[in-house]
Design an enzyme around this catalytic site. Sequence first.
Site, PDB file in Angstrom:
ATOM      1  N   GLU A 462       0.843  -1.190   0.000  1.00 37.39           N
ATOM      2  CA  GLU A 462       0.000   0.000   0.000  1.00 37.39           C
ATOM      3  C   GLU A 462       0.886   1.250   0.000  1.00 37.39           C
ATOM      4  O   GLU A 462       1.744   1.407   0.870  1.00 37.39           O
ATOM      5  CB  GLU A 462      -0.859  -0.029   1.274  1.00 37.39           C
ATOM      6  CG  GLU A 462      -1.633   1.231   1.531  1.00 37.39           C
ATOM      7  CD  GLU A 462      -2.197   1.282   2.955  1.00 37.39           C
ATOM      8  OE1 GLU A 462      -1.896   0.392   3.768  1.00 37.39           O
ATOM      9  OE2 GLU A 462      -2.936   2.236   3.235  1.00 37.39           O
ATOM     10  N   ASP A 535      -0.898  -1.028   5.988  1.00 37.83           N
ATOM     11  CA  ASP A 535      -0.810  -0.508   7.352  1.00 37.83           C
ATOM     12  C   ASP A 535      -1.766  -1.239   8.284  1.00 37.83           C
ATOM     13  O   ASP A 535      -2.770  -1.787   7.858  1.00 37.83           O
ATOM     14  CB  ASP A 535      -1.174   0.986   7.357  1.00 37.83           C
ATOM     15  CG  ASP A 535      -0.078   1.812   6.703  1.00 37.83           C
ATOM     16  OD1 ASP A 535       1.049   1.299   6.583  1.00 37.83           O
ATOM     17  OD2 ASP A 535      -0.372   2.957   6.311  1.00 37.83           O
ATOM     18  N   ASP A 537      -3.886  -0.052  10.139  1.00 35.81           N
ATOM     19  CA  ASP A 537      -4.973   0.850  10.550  1.00 35.81           C
ATOM     20  C   ASP A 537      -6.225   0.580   9.714  1.00 35.81           C
ATOM     21  O   ASP A 537      -6.277  -0.387   8.948  1.00 35.81           O
ATOM     22  CB  ASP A 537      -4.525   2.314  10.412  1.00 35.81           C
ATOM     23  CG  ASP A 537      -4.119   2.638   8.969  1.00 35.81           C
ATOM     24  OD1 ASP A 537      -4.339   1.787   8.075  1.00 35.81           O
ATOM     25  OD2 ASP A 537      -3.574   3.731   8.744  1.00 35.81           O
ATOM     26  N   ASP A 539      -7.604   2.157   7.166  1.00 35.99           N
ATOM     27  CA  ASP A 539      -7.413   2.189   5.716  1.00 35.99           C
ATOM     28  C   ASP A 539      -6.717   0.931   5.222  1.00 35.99           C
ATOM     29  O   ASP A 539      -7.055   0.380   4.173  1.00 35.99           O
ATOM     30  CB  ASP A 539      -6.567   3.407   5.306  1.00 35.99           C
ATOM     31  CG  ASP A 539      -7.414   4.675   5.271  1.00 35.99           C
ATOM     32  OD1 ASP A 539      -8.656   4.544   5.281  1.00 35.99           O
ATOM     33  OD2 ASP A 539      -6.825   5.773   5.262  1.00 35.99           O
TER      34      ASP A 539
END
Length: 670
Positions: A462, A535, A537, A539
Amino acid sequence: MAEQIPNHYDENQIQVLEGLEAVRKRPGMYIGTTSSRGLHHLVYEIVDNAIDEALAGYCESIIVTLHTDNSVSVQDNGRGIPAGIHPKMGIPTLEVVYTVLHAGGKFGGEGYKIAGGLHGVGASVVNALSEWVELDNCYEGERYTERFERGKVARAFAHIGSSEGKHGLYVRFKPDADIFEETVFDYTTVLNRLREQAFLNAGVKIILRDERGAQIVSEAVETPQDGEQEKNPSDSAPSISAPTIGKEEVTLCYEGGIRSFVEHLNNVRRLAMIHPDVIYMRGEKNDSIAEVAMQYNDSYNENVMSFANNMHTIEGGTHETGFKMALTTVLNDYARKHGILKADDKNLTGEDTREGLCAVISVKLTDAQFESQTKAKLGNSEMRTLVASMVTEKLTEYLEENPSSAKQILEKSLAASRAREAARKARELTRRKSVLEGSTLPGKLADCQERRVELTELYLVEGDSAGGSAKSGRDSKFQAILPLRGKVLNVEKSRLDKVYTNLSLIPIIQALGCGIGEEFDINKLRYGKIILMADADVDGSHIRILLLTFFFRHMRQLIDDGHIYLAQPPLYKITKGKQIRYAFSDAERDAAIAELGGNVEAERYKGLGEMDAEQLWDTTMNPETRTLLKVNIEDAMACDETFSVLMGDKVEPRREFIEQNAVYATNLDI
Ligand code: 1YM
């Protein structure tokens, strides 16, 4: 009882013990695997015996209980197992059923015409692989018990008095932790299997209890559904991770049989139907029975499930091909006859006629032949003809009698056909473009040197900055990097033509080299491991789910064959002077702080981009030190459901799902 037991008891006993010892030595040969799947197989094996008793007409309810000590019990209210001494073996019949390999009810009994079951496993295999088994058998007004430990008699078969009006067999067993890698039962897995069996055996009542949640579940919430009543729901996420604990009690009973199954499959996915009723067909020939239930929804997915003798034939077989052939023919014939397809229009393909189709095929036959390595493919050719002729006759009749449903179904198939044509054009365009550009590999790909596929890895990363670190940090001998641009397309909401032309997906399709959809060819795959690195998180999770949805819907075999992995970047970096520790959870962080003692600095990584090349290699990419999670689909049904709910058009069910599962979200792998 002792005086009734003849002399050859001893020699038979030796044979029996040798048999069960063989099962303990090579459990894989009998239950396929000692993973969680094998563990659950033990329960199904015992439940199957109880279902046979229900199908024979002697038992109406079956209670399955998951106990707090990781044992499980199954109780039926059938006849119980005959109490006498077995004439050939010279030991109690109950003991024969639980100690003699392959005996499992399939010998002599009139009620057992239909034999199924993976690997022909029986109660004796469950016994061999259990730390202990307790039997409580109420037969013809008398009550008998016996206990085994690791397959050996631990408390002899004994008559313990009157059954006080009760009848049936109660079996409780604890799988042996020396044999199984995993000994905790997963509620959701058991529930899905029992529900499936309740659908396949209309009218049989199966109750599932989970005693393990009693401490944590306190409030009763009433959410009765059709055919399914629950007490104390504590909804559990269909997750790839830790075993789930479930409702205190759920009752599964469906008078509608596989009709209710199709309704359920469409409902849990919160899909909208394109015609009002489930189409149901039934046919019989000689001793065989075939049933089909089907209904179209407005999604782009196909969900056809087939069963033979209540066994899920994941790889299909003759009954499934018979269905698919007949469906394609009937819809094409109808479309020609009613001028929906004009003279120079091409025929609808099988795939066109199955877009948005949810169907369950169930056949019952006396001499089922299973093919393929996993024995999950039906081979009896007479089932192809039985199912095909039944569907040809009954579906044609249905379409003629329900013209408005027929119109909706054919419009759906025609739309699929047009999209397929558009997809083909898009695919050709992509191909031509890449030929013009002189390369079929995407520009951003940093390829590796190794050509032996099984040794190579492709990281899908990403963001460009993390992509940069990964490119500098990798071992370019066997690791390739493809940075992803922007958000990946949500394929759950798009037809194939959109998928082919999507700028976020084209580089992935090109890098993998194995094609997609109809053209998919696993032999052309360019990397052994495909590792999603995003990540930790929200997203990042979103990107992981989008990518997994894409693989699940369009390159499913990559998941089935174990090529898809999730990278596990650390959450924290803990430094004290020159010493560095990485932590992958809050608990690990605390442990690292304690270990290093005083004056430590713990920083939370906000994203992969914050790590430099060396850190990324050390923590996430170096095969010696990294942790990878392999994505495997133990339960495709639950997974398919989750993808539909999470990635479908409807916002409300997604919000509901996220709210219900929010507590689990932190340890949800996807
Ligand atoms: C909780 C699991 O195994 N129930 C069960 C098993 C049998 C019978 C009834 C049964 C079968 C027959 C006659 C027959 C079995 N019996 C045998 C054997 N529940 C569970 N309930 N009477 C009772 O097949 O004719 C094997 S399984 F061998 F004794 F016949």
